[in-house]
Design a protein around this motif. Structure first.
Motif, mmCIF file in Angstrom:
data_model
loop_
_atom_site.group_PDB
_atom_site.id
_atom_site.type_symbol
_atom_site.label_atom_id
_atom_site.label_comp_id
_atom_site.label_asym_id
_atom_site.label_seq_id
_atom_site.Cartn_x
_atom_site.Cartn_y
_atom_site.Cartn_z
ATOM 1 N N ARG A 45 0.833 -1.214 0.000
ATOM 2 C CA ARG A 45 0.000 0.000 0.000
ATOM 3 C C ARG A 45 0.866 1.262 0.000
ATOM 4 O O ARG A 45 0.616 2.206 -0.736
ATOM 5 C CB ARG A 45 -0.952 -0.011 1.209
ATOM 6 N N ARG A 46 1.913 1.253 0.826
ATOM 7 C CA ARG A 46 2.788 2.434 0.893
ATOM 8 C C ARG A 46 3.584 2.597 -0.398
ATOM 9 O O ARG A 46 3.792 3.714 -0.882
ATOM 10 C CB ARG A 46 3.741 2.317 2.087
ATOM 11 N N SER A 47 4.033 1.478 -0.962
ATOM 12 C CA SER A 47 4.812 1.546 -2.195
ATOM 13 C C SER A 47 3.970 2.148 -3.330
ATOM 14 O O SER A 47 4.421 3.038 -4.062
ATOM 15 C CB SER A 47 5.295 0.140 -2.566
ATOM 16 N N LEU A 54 3.867 8.670 -10.378
ATOM 17 C CA LEU A 54 3.867 8.954 -11.823
ATOM 18 C C LEU A 54 2.753 8.185 -12.532
ATOM 19 O O LEU A 54 2.388 8.511 -13.667
ATOM 20 C CB LEU A 54 5.213 8.566 -12.449
ATOM 21 N N ASP A 55 2.236 7.161 -11.856
ATOM 22 C CA ASP A 55 1.160 6.352 -12.438
ATOM 23 C C ASP A 55 -0.220 6.864 -12.010
ATOM 24 O O ASP A 55 -1.099 7.029 -12.838
ATOM 25 C CB ASP A 55 1.324 4.888 -12.019
ATOM 26 N N HIS A 56 -0.393 7.099 -10.696
ATOM 27 C CA HIS A 56 -1.743 7.476 -10.222
ATOM 28 C C HIS A 56 -1.929 8.980 -10.070
ATOM 29 O O HIS A 56 -3.061 9.454 -9.938
ATOM 30 C CB HIS A 56 -2.097 6.744 -8.925
ATOM 31 N N HIS A 57 -0.814 9.733 -10.090
ATOM 32 C CA HIS A 57 -0.873 11.199 -9.990
ATOM 33 C C HIS A 57 -1.749 11.672 -8.821
ATOM 34 O O HIS A 57 -2.396 12.727 -8.913
ATOM 35 C CB HIS A 57 -1.374 11.811 -11.308
ATOM 36 N N GLY A 58 -1.807 10.856 -7.776
ATOM 37 C CA GLY A 58 -2.604 11.253 -6.615
ATOM 38 C C GLY A 58 -4.097 11.171 -6.826
ATOM 39 O O GLY A 58 -4.873 11.630 -5.977
ATOM 40 N N ASP A 59 -4.526 10.566 -7.921
ATOM 41 C CA ASP A 59 -5.954 10.475 -8.218
ATOM 42 C C ASP A 59 -6.621 9.476 -7.257
ATOM 43 O O ASP A 59 -6.265 8.297 -7.232
ATOM 44 C CB ASP A 59 -6.146 10.030 -9.674
ATOM 45 N N ALA A 60 -7.576 9.959 -6.499
ATOM 46 C CA ALA A 60 -8.164 9.154 -5.427
ATOM 47 C C ALA A 60 -8.859 7.900 -5.952
ATOM 48 O O ALA A 60 -8.741 6.810 -5.372
ATOM 49 C CB ALA A 60 -9.144 10.010 -4.622
ATOM 50 N N ASP A 61 -9.563 8.033 -7.051
ATOM 51 C CA ASP A 61 -10.296 6.888 -7.610
ATOM 52 C C ASP A 61 -9.316 5.801 -8.084
ATOM 53 O O ASP A 61 -9.517 4.606 -7.859
ATOM 54 C CB ASP A 61 -11.178 7.372 -8.765
ATOM 55 N N THR A 62 -8.241 6.254 -8.744
ATOM 56 C CA THR A 62 -7.218 5.307 -9.214
ATOM 57 C C THR A 62 -6.591 4.565 -8.037
ATOM 58 O O THR A 62 -6.460 3.338 -8.055
ATOM 59 C CB THR A 62 -6.128 6.076 -10.000
ATOM 60 N N LEU A 63 -6.231 5.328 -7.001
ATOM 61 C CA LEU A 63 -5.616 4.701 -5.830
ATOM 62 C C LEU A 63 -6.573 3.722 -5.158
ATOM 63 O O LEU A 63 -6.174 2.617 -4.766
ATOM 64 C CB LEU A 63 -5.206 5.791 -4.832
ATOM 65 N N ALA A 68 -7.444 -1.703 -3.638
ATOM 66 C CA ALA A 68 -8.605 -2.453 -3.145
ATOM 67 C C ALA A 68 -8.248 -3.880 -2.713
ATOM 68 O O ALA A 68 -8.792 -4.388 -1.730
ATOM 69 C CB ALA A 68 -9.692 -2.475 -4.210
ATOM 70 N N ASN A 69 -7.352 -4.531 -3.435
ATOM 71 C CA ASN A 69 -7.010 -5.915 -3.056
ATOM 72 C C ASN A 69 -5.642 -6.027 -2.372
ATOM 73 O O ASN A 69 -5.092 -7.116 -2.263
ATOM 74 C CB ASN A 69 -7.077 -6.850 -4.275
ATOM 75 N N LYS A 70 -5.117 -4.912 -1.911
ATOM 76 C CA LYS A 70 -3.818 -4.970 -1.228
ATOM 77 C C LYS A 70 -4.078 -5.003 0.288
ATOM 78 O O LYS A 70 -3.712 -4.088 1.031
ATOM 79 C CB LYS A 70 -2.940 -3.770 -1.619
ATOM 80 N N THR A 71 -4.731 -6.057 0.724
ATOM 81 C CA THR A 71 -5.095 -6.216 2.125
ATOM 82 C C THR A 71 -4.453 -7.486 2.672
ATOM 83 O O THR A 71 -4.108 -8.395 1.903
ATOM 84 C CB THR A 71 -6.620 -6.337 2.276
ATOM 85 N N LYS A 165 -1.181 -0.335 -21.870
ATOM 86 C CA LYS A 165 -2.600 -0.698 -21.783
ATOM 87 C C LYS A 165 -3.224 0.012 -20.587
ATOM 88 O O LYS A 165 -2.512 0.334 -19.626
ATOM 89 C CB LYS A 165 -2.730 -2.206 -21.573
ATOM 90 N N PRO A 166 -4.526 0.217 -20.625
ATOM 91 C CA PRO A 166 -5.168 0.848 -19.453
ATOM 92 C C PRO A 166 -4.957 0.006 -18.202
ATOM 93 O O PRO A 166 -5.042 -1.225 -18.248
ATOM 94 C CB PRO A 166 -6.647 0.889 -19.842
ATOM 95 N N GLY A 167 -4.653 0.698 -17.087
ATOM 96 C CA GLY A 167 -4.510 0.012 -15.805
ATOM 97 C C GLY A 167 -5.616 0.451 -14.867
ATOM 98 O O GLY A 167 -6.734 0.747 -15.309
ATOM 99 N N PHE A 168 -5.324 0.523 -13.585
ATOM 100 C CA PHE A 168 -6.324 0.994 -12.625
ATOM 101 C C PHE A 168 -6.596 2.480 -12.893
ATOM 102 O O PHE A 168 -5.658 3.285 -12.996
ATOM 103 C CB PHE A 168 -5.817 0.838 -11.200
ATOM 104 N N GLY A 169 -7.847 2.851 -12.993
ATOM 105 C CA GLY A 169 -8.211 4.259 -13.138
ATOM 106 C C GLY A 169 -7.485 4.933 -14.286
ATOM 107 O O GLY A 169 -7.542 4.481 -15.429
ATOM 108 N N ILE A 170 -6.758 6.003 -13.964
ATOM 109 C CA ILE A 170 -6.071 6.769 -15.015
ATOM 110 C C ILE A 170 -4.690 6.201 -15.354
ATOM 111 O O ILE A 170 -4.005 6.727 -16.227
ATOM 112 C CB ILE A 170 -5.893 8.249 -14.604
ATOM 113 N N SER A 171 -4.286 5.148 -14.656
ATOM 114 C CA SER A 171 -2.925 4.625 -14.864
ATOM 115 C C SER A 171 -2.853 3.718 -16.091
ATOM 116 O O SER A 171 -3.874 3.274 -16.614
ATOM 117 C CB SER A 171 -2.448 3.849 -13.632
#
Ligand SMILES: CC(C)(COP(=O)(O)OP(=O)(O)OC[C@H]1O[C@@H](n2cnc3c(N)ncnc32)[C@H](O)[C@@H]1OP(=O)(O)O)[C@@H](O)C(=O)NCCC(=O)NCCS
Length: 197
Positions: A45-47, A54-63, A68-71, A165-171
């Motif tokens: 989660r921290r990583s 550079l991938d999620h740009h702090g976008d809350a939805d992407t994060l 979601a499955n890093k539990t 390829k599209p990843g999570f959210g905007i990544s």
């Protein structure tokens, strides 16, 4: 298990604060166990949150989607599947990195805790996964890289395997592959089982 010595002298200017520094200590890469679940999930989660900006740009939805499955519960479910091989990098009883290889040759996780980059831990984790891939008789490794990890994968012998390829959210994910050669013809630049210390 791979053991390597990590020294603060190999740190670069990216690690300025004392708490980010890891003084000389032995780091081992070993097979993950259920007792690692909580710490390993926290490293993931921290990583993602702190190192993959550079991938999620702090976008809350992407994060939210990415995490979601890093539990701990998901981590335990991954360990329970025999098609998964999961390792952790550990120093002084602290989990500092996580790697996971699926039997289909996909490297599904390779993440370090913030402050642990740039000292050979990623390479050591990858070497452990590659060793398992060879033991499984795999001829090819493949993965979908983050933006920031692309130079790392290229350094350990991967080549680009297609358009992003599209990843999570905007990544976006960047496909890579590495053909596994027999040990006697392994080029030294690939890293193989070597670890920088
Ligand atoms: C990607 C990651 C696992 C790499 O681990 P690391 O411990 O920092 O990398 P290492 O120190 O083992 O580096 C291995 C080699 O790659 C090179 N390398 C690593 N990151 C690099 C970068 N950003 N730019 C250029 N070279 C890089 C190193 O110089 C080293 O080369 P050498 O063998 O000639 O010395 C780590 O930085 C990380 O966790 N990043 C955030 C999470 C992430 O994006 N994971 C990938 C998910 S697909």
């Amino acid at each position: 298990m791979i053991t390597l010595s990590v020294t603060s002298s190999s740190l670069d200017g990216a690690y300025e604060t004392p708490e980010q520094r890891v003084a000389e200590k032995m780091v081992s890469v070993r097979k993950a166990e259920p007792k690692d679940a909580e710490a390993a999930a926290e490293v993931l989660r921290r990583s993602i949150t702190e190192l993959c900006t550079l991938d999620h740009h702090g976008d809350a939805d992407t994060l939210a989607k990415w995490l979601a499955n890093k539990t701990p519960r998901d981590f335990l479910s991954w360990l329970a599947k025999e098609d998964n091989f999961c390792v952790v990098a550990e120093a002084n009883d602290q989990i500092m990195g996580v790697g996971l290889l699926h039997r289909n040759g996909e490297v599904r996780l390779c993440y370090l805790a913030p402050g642990a980059q740039g000292r050979g831990l990623g390479k050591a984790i990858h070497a452990a996964l590659e060793e398992k891939a060879r033991a499984w008789g795999l001829k090819r490794l493949h993965l979908e890289s983050t933006v920031s990890a692309r130079p790392f994968y290229e350094r350990v012998g991967y080549r680009s395997a297609g358009a992003a390829k599209p990843g999570f959210g905007i990544s976006h994910c960047h496909p890579y592959e590495k053909m596994l050669q027999p040990p006697e013809s392994e080029p030294t630049a690939s890293g193989g089982g070597q670890t920088r210390v």
